[in-house]
Design a protein around this motif. Sequence first.
Motif, PDB file in Angstrom:
ATOM      1  N   PRO A 115      47.334  22.714  32.326  1.00 36.68           N
ATOM      2  CA  PRO A 115      47.251  21.318  32.761  1.00 36.68           C
ATOM      3  C   PRO A 115      46.420  20.430  31.829  1.00 36.68           C
ATOM      4  N   GLU A 116      45.351  20.965  31.243  1.00 32.17           N
ATOM      5  CA  GLU A 116      44.573  20.144  30.311  1.00 32.17           C
ATOM      6  C   GLU A 116      45.377  19.842  29.054  1.00 32.17           C
ATOM      7  N   GLY A 117      46.128  20.828  28.578  1.00 25.40           N
ATOM      8  CA  GLY A 117      46.986  20.591  27.429  1.00 25.40           C
ATOM      9  C   GLY A 117      48.079  19.593  27.747  1.00 25.40           C
ATOM     10  N   PHE A 118      48.680  19.714  28.918  1.00 23.25           N
ATOM     11  CA  PHE A 118      49.732  18.772  29.295  1.00 23.25           C
ATOM     12  C   PHE A 118      49.168  17.358  29.425  1.00 23.25           C
ATOM     13  N   ALA A 119      47.942  17.249  29.942  1.00 24.00           N
ATOM     14  CA  ALA A 119      47.319  15.928  30.055  1.00 24.00           C
ATOM     15  C   ALA A 119      47.172  15.285  28.678  1.00 24.00           C
ATOM     16  N   ARG A 120      46.859  16.095  27.674  1.00 21.79           N
ATOM     17  CA  ARG A 120      46.745  15.564  26.310  1.00 21.79           C
ATOM     18  C   ARG A 120      48.119  15.123  25.795  1.00 21.79           C
ATOM     19  N   VAL A 121      49.143  15.922  26.052  1.00 20.46           N
ATOM     20  CA  VAL A 121      50.500  15.538  25.652  1.00 20.46           C
ATOM     21  C   VAL A 121      50.899  14.247  26.353  1.00 20.46           C
ATOM     22  N   GLN A 122      50.655  14.167  27.635  1.00 23.04           N
ATOM     23  CA  GLN A 122      51.013  12.979  28.403  1.00 23.04           C
ATOM     24  C   GLN A 122      50.295  11.736  27.879  1.00 23.04           C
ATOM     25  N   GLU A 123      49.057  11.907  27.442  1.00 27.43           N
ATOM     26  CA  GLU A 123      48.253  10.773  27.001  1.00 27.43           C
ATOM     27  C   GLU A 123      48.606  10.308  25.587  1.00 27.43           C
ATOM     28  N   PHE A 124      48.946  11.240  24.706  1.00 25.76           N
ATOM     29  CA  PHE A 124      49.071  10.903  23.292  1.00 25.76           C
ATOM     30  C   PHE A 124      50.490  11.025  22.742  1.00 25.76           C
ATOM     31  N   VAL A 125      51.446  11.315  23.602  1.00 22.05           N
ATOM     32  CA  VAL A 125      52.843  11.419  23.157  1.00 22.05           C
ATOM     33  C   VAL A 125      53.713  10.542  24.051  1.00 22.05           C
ATOM     34  N   ARG A 126      54.531   9.716  23.423  1.00 24.98           N
ATOM     35  CA  ARG A 126      55.523   8.912  24.139  1.00 24.98           C
ATOM     36  C   ARG A 126      56.932   9.215  23.641  1.00 24.98           C
ATOM     37  N   GLY A 127      57.067   9.386  22.332  1.00 21.56           N
ATOM     38  CA  GLY A 127      58.380   9.565  21.735  1.00 21.56           C
ATOM     39  C   GLY A 127      58.573  10.952  21.156  1.00 21.56           C
ATOM     40  N   LEU A 128      59.770  11.508  21.342  1.00 20.10           N
ATOM     41  CA  LEU A 128      60.116  12.837  20.859  1.00 20.10           C
ATOM     42  C   LEU A 128      61.285  12.727  19.888  1.00 20.10           C
ATOM     43  N   LEU A 129      61.095  13.260  18.689  1.00 21.03           N
ATOM     44  CA  LEU A 129      62.154  13.292  17.688  1.00 21.03           C
ATOM     45  C   LEU A 129      62.516  14.750  17.423  1.00 21.03           C
ATOM     46  N   TRP A 130      63.657  15.180  17.965  1.00 19.76           N
ATOM     47  CA  TRP A 130      64.170  16.522  17.682  1.00 19.76           C
ATOM     48  C   TRP A 130      65.128  16.359  16.512  1.00 19.76           C
ATOM     49  N   VAL A 131      64.777  16.932  15.358  1.00 16.25           N
ATOM     50  CA  VAL A 131      65.514  16.683  14.130  1.00 16.25           C
ATOM     51  C   VAL A 131      66.038  17.980  13.522  1.00 16.25           C
ATOM     52  N   GLY A 132      66.962  17.821  12.584  1.00 14.94           N
ATOM     53  CA  GLY A 132      67.469  18.923  11.778  1.00 14.94           C
ATOM     54  C   GLY A 132      67.734  18.405  10.380  1.00 14.94           C
ATOM     55  N   LEU A 133      67.778  19.301   9.417  1.00 17.20           N
ATOM     56  CA  LEU A 133      68.067  18.893   8.047  1.00 17.20           C
ATOM     57  C   LEU A 133      69.467  18.299   7.944  1.00 17.20           C
ATOM     58  N   LYS A 134      69.615  17.282   7.128  1.00 15.64           N
ATOM     59  CA  LYS A 134      70.925  16.706   6.882  1.00 15.64           C
ATOM     60  C   LYS A 134      71.812  17.718   6.162  1.00 15.64           C
ATOM     61  N   PRO A 135      73.118  17.619   6.347  1.00 19.11           N
ATOM     62  CA  PRO A 135      74.034  18.533   5.644  1.00 19.11           C
ATOM     63  C   PRO A 135      73.809  18.477   4.133  1.00 19.11           C
ATOM     64  N   GLY A 136      73.779  19.643   3.516  1.00 16.45           N
ATOM     65  CA  GLY A 136      73.628  19.709   2.073  1.00 16.45           C
ATOM     66  C   GLY A 136      72.199  19.779   1.578  1.00 16.45           C
ATOM     67  N   ILE A 137      71.229  19.563   2.463  1.00 16.13           N
ATOM     68  CA  ILE A 137      69.821  19.637   2.052  1.00 16.13           C
ATOM     69  C   ILE A 137      69.401  21.100   2.014  1.00 16.13           C
ATOM     70  N   ARG A 138      68.909  21.535   0.875  1.00 10.16           N
ATOM     71  CA  ARG A 138      68.519  22.938   0.684  1.00 10.16           C
ATOM     72  C   ARG A 138      66.992  23.017   0.592  1.00 10.16           C
ATOM     73  N   THR A 139      66.361  23.082   1.697  1.00  7.38           N
ATOM     74  CA  THR A 139      64.916  23.235   1.726  1.00  7.38           C
ATOM     75  C   THR A 139      64.530  23.836   3.058  1.00  7.38           C
ATOM     76  N   SER A 140      63.328  24.346   3.153  1.00  4.04           N
ATOM     77  CA  SER A 140      62.860  24.914   4.402  1.00  4.04           C
ATOM     78  C   SER A 140      62.581  23.797   5.406  1.00  4.04           C
ATOM     79  N   SER A 141      63.031  23.977   6.621  1.00  2.00           N
ATOM     80  CA  SER A 141      62.849  22.952   7.647  1.00  2.00           C
ATOM     81  C   SER A 141      61.415  22.929   8.144  1.00  2.00           C
ATOM     82  N   LEU A 142      60.954  21.747   8.531  1.00  2.00           N
ATOM     83  CA  LEU A 142      59.679  21.648   9.233  1.00  2.00           C
ATOM     84  C   LEU A 142      59.801  22.356  10.579  1.00  2.00           C
ATOM     85  N   THR A 143      58.671  22.764  11.118  1.00  4.88           N
ATOM     86  CA  THR A 143      58.625  23.284  12.488  1.00  4.88           C
ATOM     87  C   THR A 143      58.321  22.141  13.440  1.00  4.88           C
TER      88      THR A 143
END
Length: 308
Positions: A115-143
């Motif tokens: 719950p303390e961790g979730f409270a921090r997420v709730q307080e400091f996060v509003r937007g979520l960007l779930w991303v993937g590498l564009k086609p043809g990009i050859r590099t290691s993806s961020l986590t």
Amino acid sequence: METTIATRVQAGSFFDLGRKDPALARLREDDAEQALPFALMERLVKSGVPYAEHARALSSDSVDVAGARFDWFAAGLPEPIAREISLADYEIVEHTDERRTVLTEALERLAAVHPEGFARVQEFVRGLLWVGLKPGIRTSSLTSSSDPALPYVIVFSEKARHHIPPNTVSPEPSHLFLAENLLHEAVHQSVSFHILQQQVFADGYSSQTSPKIEIAWRATQGVERNQFWEVDRTFHATCVYNQLLRFRRTELDRDDLNANERASIQAAYDEGMPAVRYLMDQLEKLDENFTPHGRELLADLRHQTDEL
């Protein structure tokens, strides 16, 4: 003055999205709340780019968990925003029922078990960007990642369901790993907020000229900047490790993990304990780079570290 990293956004402060401010008020009146973090970005970056106007083009789905609401961005990421936060090689992935389920499960796990961790997420996060590498990009993806230039928004990829940074990689996905990565970025955001509002580092301190701290566990990653960290980067990491090790310990004390989840979290915990102690020791050796307030934060970090 606070002697620990703040866990709440101060009312009326720069980061208060509900404060009286013409630009913020206009976005709220236009039902464009998802663009509010990008209005702050305009003032932090000071490039003259109207990031908030670009962000109006972003559509989003609402993810609601335990009384908190998050904007899960959809469609294309405007190029000026992507370029500023180093996402030019990425695109927002398609929203699917499976991804919504996994994301919801991760947030629900935080709310129920941390719950303390979730409270921090709730307080400091509003937007979520779930991303993937564009086609043809050859590099290691961020986590997962977050950028101080864009408050309240965190980025993650499918890799966040498999990877517990820095070195634990699971062959099987788990919402528990995603939960940790969401918390990871929320802590970074809270530390960034604090540093931007309080003078933590001494006059004249600069990342460019900072003493470098050798990071032995990143030696195999090839990129020199990942092997030698600046004082401010080390401070961020120490704050994050302190929270994530508590997350891992709580998970390991539970009986509802499968064998793969337990083995992965145990490996990350065993690696993280000596890492945070090493980072803490190095920061204390370089405490002249901190203000009196910064040294108070270091003392609190030492207390947190010793309690692990």
